[in-house]
Design a protein around this motif. Structure first.
Motif, PDB file in Angstrom:
ATOM      1  N   MET A 112      15.759  63.512  44.804  1.00 21.68           N
ATOM      2  CA  MET A 112      14.626  63.457  43.889  1.00 21.68           C
ATOM      3  C   MET A 112      15.027  64.785  43.130  1.00 21.68           C
ATOM      4  O   MET A 112      14.602  64.918  42.022  1.00 21.68           O
ATOM      5  CB  MET A 112      13.479  63.512  44.583  1.00 21.68           C
ATOM      6  N   GLU A 113      15.572  65.820  43.887  1.00 27.39           N
ATOM      7  CA  GLU A 113      15.783  67.214  43.127  1.00 27.39           C
ATOM      8  C   GLU A 113      16.693  67.181  41.962  1.00 27.39           C
ATOM      9  O   GLU A 113      16.686  67.715  41.073  1.00 27.39           O
ATOM     10  CB  GLU A 113      16.001  68.434  44.092  1.00 27.39           C
ATOM     11  N   SER A 114      17.949  66.384  42.403  1.00 28.69           N
ATOM     12  CA  SER A 114      18.963  65.964  41.473  1.00 28.69           C
ATOM     13  C   SER A 114      18.402  65.330  40.151  1.00 28.69           C
ATOM     14  O   SER A 114      18.640  65.543  39.155  1.00 28.69           O
ATOM     15  CB  SER A 114      20.208  65.308  41.824  1.00 28.69           C
ATOM     16  N   MET A 115      17.448  64.386  40.314  1.00 25.18           N
ATOM     17  CA  MET A 115      16.851  63.541  39.218  1.00 25.18           C
ATOM     18  C   MET A 115      15.921  64.463  38.540  1.00 25.18           C
ATOM     19  O   MET A 115      15.600  64.089  37.322  1.00 25.18           O
ATOM     20  CB  MET A 115      16.109  62.342  39.799  1.00 25.18           C
ATOM     21  N   LEU A 116      15.323  65.539  39.033  1.00 24.45           N
ATOM     22  CA  LEU A 116      14.486  66.312  38.493  1.00 24.45           C
ATOM     23  C   LEU A 116      15.235  67.463  37.543  1.00 24.45           C
ATOM     24  O   LEU A 116      14.532  68.376  36.946  1.00 24.45           O
ATOM     25  CB  LEU A 116      13.479  66.979  39.148  1.00 24.45           C
ATOM     26  N   GLY A 117      16.399  67.785  37.648  1.00 23.89           N
ATOM     27  CA  GLY A 117      17.338  68.309  36.955  1.00 23.89           C
ATOM     28  C   GLY A 117      18.231  69.292  37.729  1.00 23.89           C
ATOM     29  O   GLY A 117      18.805  70.281  37.049  1.00 23.89           O
ATOM     30  N   LYS A 118      17.868  69.469  38.920  1.00 21.66           N
ATOM     31  CA  LYS A 118      18.646  70.555  39.782  1.00 21.66           C
ATOM     32  C   LYS A 118      20.019  70.081  39.866  1.00 21.66           C
ATOM     33  O   LYS A 118      20.431  69.165  40.325  1.00 21.66           O
ATOM     34  CB  LYS A 118      18.197  70.550  40.972  1.00 21.66           C
TER      35      LYS A 118
END
Length: 600
Positions: free
Chosen positions: A226-232
């Motif tokens: 989820m964090e990678s999908m938000l741009g992390k």
């Protein structure tokens, strides 16, 4: 009937203006007063308006008038920060707890409301501590006021000591302007440290993922996605192994021999080595039935396995190169031996140029111990069938099915008159009725009551299955006149039977051989000449014979017949029951013609 006329208007005016009732001004007088306290005349609206504008008199809504408290201090609330302490007795992490509260003082009516400040995940009931109400001072009838809530004061409310620590800005301005508090009395005081609150705060910081905080736990994979999908930005360190191996895992069969410990045993597990991240998972193999252990899915969840048995900084972890058949692993203090592997594991090691050993024999065939069921001896309580059923079956057995014997012999009962065989003279005169139920071979005994005998009659033995001394149950063949039966430690001599029993036994010569007339005729036929010689020798002139002389005759000629056989022969000769018959009937019964007809 006489009716009184109503009073005149003049009388009404006189009655109203009587000196007993105070009046502001007489009716009909238009005098106007200049003072509002004067009640001798009327106070007009014009005079009220002039007085209000000039401010001569403090009338309501006048600039110089004072409003009532509920209007003057409407919605004015003073906020104070306070705390109180509670002792904690049954806790190893804390001995006291600091509880922070907010005290609201309503100026309009002097009521107090206390609300406990909420702490996340504290596990303590929080919220309204005291509803809005006036609070009395301990040992007094007066209520708490604003001056009692100065910073640094301690107030006792319902057994708890509240320490006033601070107030908000509006409260500080109000008490300085209206109650002459100085700056020292509104100076904030620091709150004492609370170890429990600090531990909760640190835990929430770790749980919330605060940057720079070591949470000592693996982040959830879904959270990372989820964090990678938000741009992390994510690390690509292990991405290559995951793309190359995917979900491939090496499978080994391991055994843990724990028999050196008390109550130890051999347990079998399966070890999965995941090539994507070099993690190991150990699951229990198919357990033996009734091994006495609670079922559990995993011995070790998916994680890296340290070689030293305890994770630490810089320690070495097991890799696929350290796994081989015959190799021992240290799984957190448990020494496990690798014994087998699957085909994919062998193929993977062969691709790396490593040849694994042959599979080891892990499980050995155990010799089953044959347990023979030993039926305990009958203890005398209840029926033997019920006791046997409790040893071989359940507590609620199915209803028994009736066999052919129970259907044919249902209601067939043999009744005998019996005498108690005993050395005591009082027992020799006692008589009993023994009933034999042919449907299930049970026996019941009843003693007829005799007046002035000193023995209470009634049931002597309820219907029950009785065994002989050799362990076999009494059957219908054992029930005949002259036999002695041993029942529950008492010996009974069967004296005679009723007419129904005699006829039943004579009709069933297979079950009752002593009542078989053809067999008795065959015996008499062999002693025909001796019987004739006995009557020639003992002839007394009348030629009659009774049952006693019949018994003497049989004994004299050498026939060892019991009492049941004697009664069967006598019933054949004395059908009318006269008690005496001609001896010719006995000779006719022992003749060749009777013998031939009996055999036919």
């Amino acid at each position: 009937m006489m009716v009184r006329s109503p009073p005149s208007h003049h009388n009404i005016s006189r009655s109203i203006s009587s000196p007993n009732r105070p009046m502001t001004a007489p009716i009909g007088v238009a005098k106007e007063i200049s003072e509002p306290l004067d009640v001798s005349a009327r106070y007009s609206f014009y005079r009220k308006k002039v007085d209000r504008q000039e401010g001569k008199i403090p009338l309501p809504f006048c600039p110089s008038s004072s409003l009532p408290p509920f209007l003057q201090h409407d919605r004015r609330v003073l906020l104070f920060n306070a705390y109180y302490e509670e002792s904690v007795l049954q806790s190893a992490t804390e001995d006291r707890r600091i509880l922070v509260c907010e005290i609201y003082f309503y100026v309009e009516d002097g009521t107090i409301e206390i609300i406990r400040t909420k702490q996340e995940n504290s596990g303590i009931p929080q919220g309204v501590f005291l509803r809005r109400s006036k609070v009395e001072k301990p040992g007094s009838s007066r209520f708490y006021e604003i001056n009692d809530l100065k910073i640094g004061n301690e107030i006792m409310i319902y057994g708890r000591k509240f320490h006033i620590a601070n107030c908000n800005g509006s409260t500080k301005e109000y008490v300085i302007d209206n109650h002459d508090w100085n700056m020292h009395e509104v100076e904030p005081r620091p709150l004492p440290s609370d170890r429990f609150a600090e531990s909760i705060k640190d835990k929430m910081m770790r749980e919330s993922g605060l940057p720079g905080v070591d949470r000592k736990r693996k982040m959830n994979d879904l959270k990372q996605v989820m964090e990678s999908m938000l741009g992390k930005e994510t690390s690509f360190t292990d991405r290559g192994m995951f793309l190359a191996c995917g979900t491939d895992a090496l499978c080994f069969h391991v055994v843990w021999d724990d028999r050196e410990r008390l109550y130890g045993d051999i347990q079998y597990f399966r070890l999965f080595y995941y090539l994507a991240d070099d993690t190991i998972e150990i699951m229990r193999a198919q357990a033996k039935s009734n091994d006495g252990r609670d079922p559990f899915p995993k011995l070790l969840k998916r994680s890296k396995l340290p070689k030293s048995g305890r994770p630490s900084e810089g320690c070495d972890y097991y890799t696929w190169k350290d796994l081989a058949i015959g190799q021992a692993l240290n799984v957190f203090g448990r020494v496990m031996l690798i014994g087998r592997c699957d085909a994919f594991t062998r193929q993977y090691y062969a691709s790396k140029g490593i040849c694994l050993k042959d599979d080891m024999l892990l499980q050995t065939s155990e010799k089953k111990i044959e347990v023979k069921r030993v039926i305990p001896p009958y203890n005398g309580f209840g029926t033997e069938e019920d006791s046997l059923r409790s040893c071989t079956g359940g507590l609620n057995p199915p209803p028994p099915k009736k066999d052919q014997k129970q259907r044919d012999k249902s209601g067939v009962i043999l009744r005998f008159n019996a005498q108690l065989v005993s050395d005591k003279s009082d027992d020799t005169s006692r008589r009993f009725v023994i009933q034999f139920f042919m449907e299930d071979d049970t026996i019941s005994i009843r003693e007829p009551p005799v007046r002035n005998s000193g023995v209470m009659g009634g049931n002597f033995l309820r219907r029950h299955t009785i065994k002989r001394s050799n362990g076999e149950c009494y059957s219908a063949k054992d029930m005949y006149v002259g036999n002695t039966v041993d029942i529950v430690g008492h010996r009974f001599l069967l004296l005679n039977a009723d007419e129904y029993s005699y006829k039943l036994m004579e009709c069933d010569d297979r079950t009752f051989p002593y009542s078989s007339l053809p067999r008795l005729q065959e015996i008499l036929y062999t002693k025909q000449d001796q019987i004739r010689a006995y009557f020639v020798t003992h002839y007394d002139g009348n030629g009659l014979l009774d049952i006693e002389r019949l018994t003497d005759c049989c004994n004299d000629v050498g026939l060892k017949l019991n009492k049941q056989e004697i009664i069967t022969i006598w019933r054949k000769m004395d059908k009318k029951g006269k008690g005496e018959v001609a001896f010719k009937k006995l000779l006719a019964l022992a003749s060749e013609e009777a013998f031939c007809s009996a055999r036919a």
